[in-house]
Structures are given as structure tokens and as C-alpha cells.
Design a protein around this motif. Structure first.
Motif, PDB file in Angstrom:
ATOM      1  N   ALA A  45       0.798  -0.980  -0.034  1.00  0.00           N
ATOM      2  CA  ALA A  45       0.033   0.033  -0.120  1.00  0.00           C
ATOM      3  C   ALA A  45       0.852   1.220  -0.028  1.00  0.00           C
ATOM      4  N   SER A  46       1.909   1.199   0.703  1.00  0.00           N
ATOM      5  CA  SER A  46       2.848   2.456   0.808  1.00  0.00           C
ATOM      6  C   SER A  46       3.486   2.545  -0.620  1.00  0.00           C
ATOM      7  N   ALA A  47       3.883   1.355  -1.102  1.00  0.00           N
ATOM      8  CA  ALA A  47       4.448   1.795  -2.588  1.00  0.00           C
ATOM      9  C   ALA A  47       3.559   2.179  -3.586  1.00  0.00           C
ATOM     10  N   LEU A  48       2.233   1.684  -3.543  1.00  0.00           N
ATOM     11  CA  LEU A  48       1.281   2.306  -4.403  1.00  0.00           C
ATOM     12  C   LEU A  48       1.159   3.524  -4.219  1.00  0.00           C
ATOM     13  N   LEU A  49       1.008   4.213  -3.206  1.00  0.00           N
ATOM     14  CA  LEU A  49       0.932   5.802  -2.991  1.00  0.00           C
ATOM     15  C   LEU A  49       2.108   6.375  -3.207  1.00  0.00           C
ATOM     16  N   ALA A  50       3.540   6.177  -3.078  1.00  0.00           N
ATOM     17  CA  ALA A  50       4.436   6.663  -3.713  1.00  0.00           C
ATOM     18  C   ALA A  50       4.558   6.577  -5.216  1.00  0.00           C
ATOM     19  N   ILE A  51       4.249   5.392  -5.691  1.00  0.00           N
ATOM     20  CA  ILE A  51       4.328   5.478  -6.912  1.00  0.00           C
ATOM     21  C   ILE A  51       3.168   6.352  -7.771  1.00  0.00           C
ATOM     22  N   SER A  52       2.262   6.290  -7.204  1.00  0.00           N
ATOM     23  CA  SER A  52       0.997   7.091  -8.012  1.00  0.00           C
ATOM     24  C   SER A  52       1.118   8.542  -7.867  1.00  0.00           C
ATOM     25  N   SER A  53       2.044   8.729  -6.994  1.00  0.00           N
ATOM     26  CA  SER A  53       2.335  10.342  -6.765  1.00  0.00           C
ATOM     27  C   SER A  53       3.257  10.980  -7.713  1.00  0.00           C
ATOM     28  N   VAL A  54       3.771   9.964  -8.558  1.00  0.00           N
ATOM     29  CA  VAL A  54       4.783  10.515  -9.571  1.00  0.00           C
ATOM     30  C   VAL A  54       4.062  10.055 -10.842  1.00  0.00           C
ATOM     31  N   ALA A  55       4.528  11.024 -11.567  1.00  0.00           N
ATOM     32  CA  ALA A  55       3.986  10.959 -13.077  1.00  0.00           C
ATOM     33  C   ALA A  55       4.960  10.241 -13.774  1.00  0.00           C
ATOM     34  N   ILE A  56       4.662   8.985 -14.276  1.00  0.00           N
ATOM     35  CA  ILE A  56       5.631   8.236 -14.889  1.00  0.00           C
ATOM     36  C   ILE A  56       5.204   8.363 -16.539  1.00  0.00           C
ATOM     37  N   SER A  57       6.051   8.673 -17.312  1.00  0.00           N
ATOM     38  CA  SER A  57       5.993   8.791 -18.819  1.00  0.00           C
ATOM     39  C   SER A  57       6.287   7.498 -19.490  1.00  0.00           C
ATOM     40  N   SER A  58       5.585   7.222 -20.506  1.00  0.00           N
ATOM     41  CA  SER A  58       5.609   5.933 -21.333  1.00  0.00           C
ATOM     42  C   SER A  58       7.016   5.692 -21.857  1.00  0.00           C
ATOM     43  N   THR A  59       7.784   6.824 -21.914  1.00  0.00           N
ATOM     44  CA  THR A  59       9.058   6.424 -22.274  1.00  0.00           C
ATOM     45  C   THR A  59      10.123   6.030 -21.293  1.00  0.00           C
ATOM     46  N   SER A  60       9.674   6.171 -19.885  1.00  0.00           N
ATOM     47  CA  SER A  60      10.597   5.684 -18.866  1.00  0.00           C
ATOM     48  C   SER A  60      10.273   4.140 -18.965  1.00  0.00           C
ATOM     49  N   LEU A  61       9.133   3.487 -19.321  1.00  0.00           N
ATOM     50  CA  LEU A  61       8.807   2.371 -19.288  1.00  0.00           C
ATOM     51  C   LEU A  61       8.909   1.471 -20.224  1.00  0.00           C
ATOM     52  N   ALA A  62      10.323   1.361 -20.940  1.00  0.00           N
ATOM     53  CA  ALA A  62      10.335   0.783 -22.131  1.00  0.00           C
ATOM     54  C   ALA A  62      10.137  -0.645 -21.954  1.00  0.00           C
ATOM     55  N   ALA A  63      10.121  -1.297 -22.944  1.00  0.00           N
ATOM     56  CA  ALA A  63       9.681  -2.768 -22.800  1.00  0.00           C
ATOM     57  C   ALA A  63      10.812  -3.549 -22.530  1.00  0.00           C
ATOM     58  N   ALA A  64      11.566  -3.343 -21.337  1.00  0.00           N
ATOM     59  CA  ALA A  64      12.679  -3.972 -20.805  1.00  0.00           C
ATOM     60  C   ALA A  64      12.278  -5.268 -19.978  1.00  0.00           C
ATOM     61  N   PRO A  65      12.882  -6.560 -20.448  1.00  0.00           N
ATOM     62  CA  PRO A  65      12.547  -7.710 -19.593  1.00  0.00           C
ATOM     63  C   PRO A  65      12.420  -7.422 -18.339  1.00  0.00           C
ATOM     64  N   VAL A  66      11.384  -8.012 -17.587  1.00  0.00           N
ATOM     65  CA  VAL A  66      11.230  -8.107 -16.067  1.00  0.00           C
ATOM     66  C   VAL A  66      11.411  -9.415 -15.649  1.00  0.00           C
ATOM     67  N   GLU A  67      12.175  -9.753 -14.510  1.00  0.00           N
ATOM     68  CA  GLU A  67      12.098 -10.844 -13.686  1.00  0.00           C
ATOM     69  C   GLU A  67      12.069 -10.716 -12.210  1.00  0.00           C
ATOM     70  N   PHE A  68      11.253 -11.241 -11.656  1.00  0.00           N
ATOM     71  CA  PHE A  68      11.124 -10.893  -9.919  1.00  0.00           C
ATOM     72  C   PHE A  68      10.473 -11.824  -9.278  1.00  0.00           C
ATOM     73  N   THR A  69      11.027 -12.149  -8.449  1.00  0.00           N
ATOM     74  CA  THR A  69      10.493 -13.413  -7.394  1.00  0.00           C
ATOM     75  C   THR A  69      10.193 -13.047  -6.111  1.00  0.00           C
ATOM     76  N   SER A  70       9.256 -13.238  -5.459  1.00  0.00           N
ATOM     77  CA  SER A  70       8.823 -13.121  -4.104  1.00  0.00           C
ATOM     78  C   SER A  70       8.516 -14.253  -3.289  1.00  0.00           C
ATOM     79  N   GLN A  71       9.050 -15.012  -2.527  1.00  0.00           N
ATOM     80  CA  GLN A  71       8.693 -16.201  -1.808  1.00  0.00           C
ATOM     81  C   GLN A  71       8.239 -17.511  -2.967  1.00  0.00           C
ATOM     82  N   ASP A  72       6.863 -17.591  -2.957  1.00  0.00           N
ATOM     83  CA  ASP A  72       6.336 -18.538  -3.814  1.00  0.00           C
ATOM     84  C   ASP A  72       5.875 -18.183  -5.135  1.00  0.00           C
TER      85      ASP A  72
END
Length: 387
Positions: free
Chosen positions: A35-62
Motif C-alpha cells: 500500500a505504501s509503494a502504491l501511494l509513492a508510485i502513484s504520486s509520481v507522473a511516469i511517462s511511457s518513455t521511462s517504461l520501455a519494454a525491458a525484460p522483467v524478472e522478479f521473485t517473491s517467496q512462492d
């Protein structure tokens, strides 16, 4: 010196979870962090150019999320790691774009009487049922013997997505056996997928926060997969030259070492007595192969492209190849000795160079089946063959 017990260098290591596992075991604390992360991220305007289609790999527990270069995200969840007698996995796939739906599949592994084998024998007579908090959500679609899994219905996917945002008991049931899917780490993984697809704050996000809202039209669009054309190698030399490529093994080894920053670690076998394999790709270019390293349960071959005369200009393709045939280089490496998880990469000859055509893993090492549970690519292409 190379660690021979690990997948070779250059393979991505899964990112560790957001917090230490012992802290994430507290589901309430995890929800507060998200919830804290959502609030922090939503307060920043993120342009589409900053979210290029770079591969993402992320693991959390299971749970794990992998997003490829087209922004398609695949989320895979498993049984708790200490419940290896009844391995189970659910795969949720969402393409990029504002109106993309979520598809779900389930795979049962191991267990008593081998679930996959039993399902193949039973066919349509029995299906897997989904239970959430002891409520029967009905049967999945028929088990596919070819794919080794069953597709979840639309209503089951909806109920599962809701259950994964909170502490829930999730079970897949076949006859008298129950496989329990872990929810630990799911919310962190779902948030990562929302971030990769630009959904944070949108109504289509996996993790919704009532204090933030934006139009789904702001969700990032899918990127097209690059197009590659496979060209079959031509073994004929130039018509104006009758000479064959001739060079001492020691000279070739020294030449190819110049293509690597750290040849001693990347290809420790390069100067040994194992044979070279040199073949022609076209009228002026050659393919050279030599053993590079041997591990506890993996091996890697070095593959280079070079000119057949000076200047040779060697180019290293990979030091982890496991096969080459008709213009296709493959690298398939085990994540551990029993082979229940793999990493894969492929390259195609385009007529002048080798281009990567695919890179993926098969998900976490959770005893689902030999060869891994799912195909979870970080890089995909559209490959055609030259006429």
C-alpha cells in the motif's frame, strides 16, 4: 575460477524478494508495504518513455513474474517450498494494453499416484476443481494431455485474482487429493507486473488502491516482437578461391581469446586438446565451436563467427551453447541437477550474423516435472525462414 555448480555466467539471477522472507511471512505487514509503494508510485507522473519494454524478472517467496520484450507478463505461483509432496503451479498470463484479459492455467505434479499421469488416463471423466477458502469454484476446463495442464475458467481466474490480494486458502482438487497453492509473495509479484505494464493506479491493475485512479487508456501498449529471418548456411566457398581455411589450433585459440574480456573464466577449456569444429556459413564467414566449460550437471560450448581470411574479426556468440544445427544455436541449461527448471536461449543465422531469437526460463525449481513447469520468456521474436 568458474563455479561449476551453478548455471554459467550471463544468466539472469532472480531478484530477491522485497524484504527478508521471515518478514514477508507476515501477510499483513506485506500488504502495508505494498500500500505504501502504491501511494509513492502513484504520486509520481511516469511517462511511457521511462517504461520501455525491458525484460522483467522478479521473485517473491512462492511467486514469480516474468515480462518479455512485448510487455506480456507471466505470473507463476507454486506450493509452499516445504510442501514438495504435492507440487502445483498456476500460470497467469496478461498481455499489455488497456483491454488485455488474464488467462490462467494450472499444472499438478508429483504427488501420490502421479497426478499428470492419472489425468491423462482419466481424460474428460474427471477434472480439476478449484477451492478457495473451502468454497468450491467449480471444475477447470478439460485437462490437455499435450500441454500437461488445464485451463481455468474466466470466473475462476477472477476469483483467484481477488483471493491472491489477501490471505487465502487456495486448493486444487482431483478426486481425493488436494494440492495447496501458496499465496505468499503474490501481491508483490502482481504489483511488479502492474508497474511493468503501466497499470498502477488504473482500474485494470492487479493491485487496486481506492485513493488513486487513472484511465485505462494510459496503460502501456504492447510492443511488437522483432522479426527475424532464418537463412540456411551455404557451405560453398567463393568461386574465385580454391583455398581451405587453415590455421593451427593454438593460433585459433589465441585469436578467439581476443573476443572475450575474461577468457580464463568464460572459456577455461579454450586452450585444451579437445577438438575444434569449424564449418562454413557463407562464402566468406565461418562458424567455430570449441568446448568452454564443464560443470556438475551442465556444459557449455563456445561459438564464434569469423572471416575465412585476414582480418578474421572473430565475434563471440555464446560460451554456453549446447547444440548447433542448420543455422540455429541452442543453449539449454539446468537450474539444478534433477532438471525440474531450465534456462534457454536460441540464436538464428540471418545471413551475416547470429541474432538472438528467444530467451526464457521454465519458472522456479519446484518439482513440477522434468524440464520445468512453464515457458516464461524474457525475449521473443517472430522467426521466418528464407525461401
Amino acid at each position: 575460477m568458474k563455479d561449476t555448480n551453478l548455471v554459467p555466467p550471463g544468466k539472469r539471477l532472480y531478484i530477491s524478494c522485497l524484504l527478508k522472507t521471515k518478514i514477508l511471512n507476515d501477510k499483513l505487514f506485506e500488504n502495508k508495504i505494498i500500500a505504501s509503494a502504491l501511494l509513492a508510485i502513484s504520486s509520481v507522473a511516469i511517462s511511457s518513455t521511462s517504461l520501455a519494454a525491458a525484460p522483467v524478472e522478479f521473485t517473491s517467496q512462492d511467486w514469480q513474474v516474468v515480462c518479455d520484450n512485448t510487455r506480456t507478463c507471466r505470473l507463476a505461483g507454486y506450493q509452499a517450498e516445504n510442501n514438495s509432496e504435492f507440487p502445483v503451479s498456476v500460470l497467469l498470463v496478461r498481455r499489455a494494453g488497456p483491454n488485455a484479459s488474464v488467462d490462467g492455467r494450472v499444472k499438478l505434479g508429483g504427488a501420490k499416484e502421479n497426478s499428470s499421469k492419472a489425468l491423462m488416463q482419466l481424460g474428460n471423466r474427471h477434472r480439476i476443481s478449484l477451492f478457495i477458502n473451502d468454497k468450491n469454484l467449480g471444475e477447470t476446463k478439460p485437462f490437455s494431455a499435450a500441454a500437461g495442464d488445464a485451463e481455468l475458467t474466466e470466473s475462476q481466474v477472477t476469483a483467484l485474482l481477488d483471493a491472491l490480494t489477501k490471505s487465502s486458502k487456495i486448493e486444487l482438487v482431483l478426486r481425493n487429493s488436494r494440492w495447496q497453492l501458496s499465496d505468499r509473495g503474490a501481491t508483490a509479484v502482481m504489483l511488479k507486473a502492474d508497474e511493468a505494464q503501466g497499470r498502477i493506479g488504473a482500474s485494470s491493475a492487479f493491485i487496486n488502491n481506492e485513493s488513486t485512479s487513472k484511465s485505462n487508456n494510459s496503460v502501456l501498449a504492447a510492443e511488437p516482437a522483432p522479426s527475424l529471418r532464418l537463412v540456411l548456411p551455404d557451405a560453398r566457398p567463393t568461386s574465385s578461391s580454391n583455398k581451405n581455411f587453415s590455421i593451427k589450433a593454438s593460433q585459433l585459440s589465441a585469436l578467439l581469446q581476443t573476443s572475450m574480456k575474461d577468457a580464463r573464466n568464460d572459456c577455461p577449456n579454450l586452450s585444451d586438446s579437445s577438438p575444434w569444429r569449424v564449418s562454413r556459413l557463407n562464402s566468406t564467414q565461418l562458424l567455430a565451436q570449441h568446448s568452454c566449460w564443464t560443470g556438475a550437471y551442465n556444459t557449455g560450448t563456445g561459438v564464434w563467427v569469423l572471416n575465412d581470411s585476414k582480418p578474421y574479426k572473430p565475434t563471440l556468440i555464446t560460451t554456453s551453447a549446447t547444440d548447433y544445427s542448420k543455422g540455429k544455436i541452442s543453449s539449454i541449461q539446468k537450474g539444478r541437477g534433477i532438471g525440474d527448471c531450465l534456462s534457454k536461449a536460441y540464436w538464428m543465422w540471418t545471413g551475416t550474423r547470429f541474432a538472438k531469437s528467444h530467451e526464457s526460463t521454465t519458472g522456479l525449481c519446484r518439482l513440477l516435472e522434468a524440464g520445468g513447469a512453464w515457458e516464461m520468456p524474457t525475449y521473443v521474436t517472430e522467426v521466418s525462414t528464407s525461401g
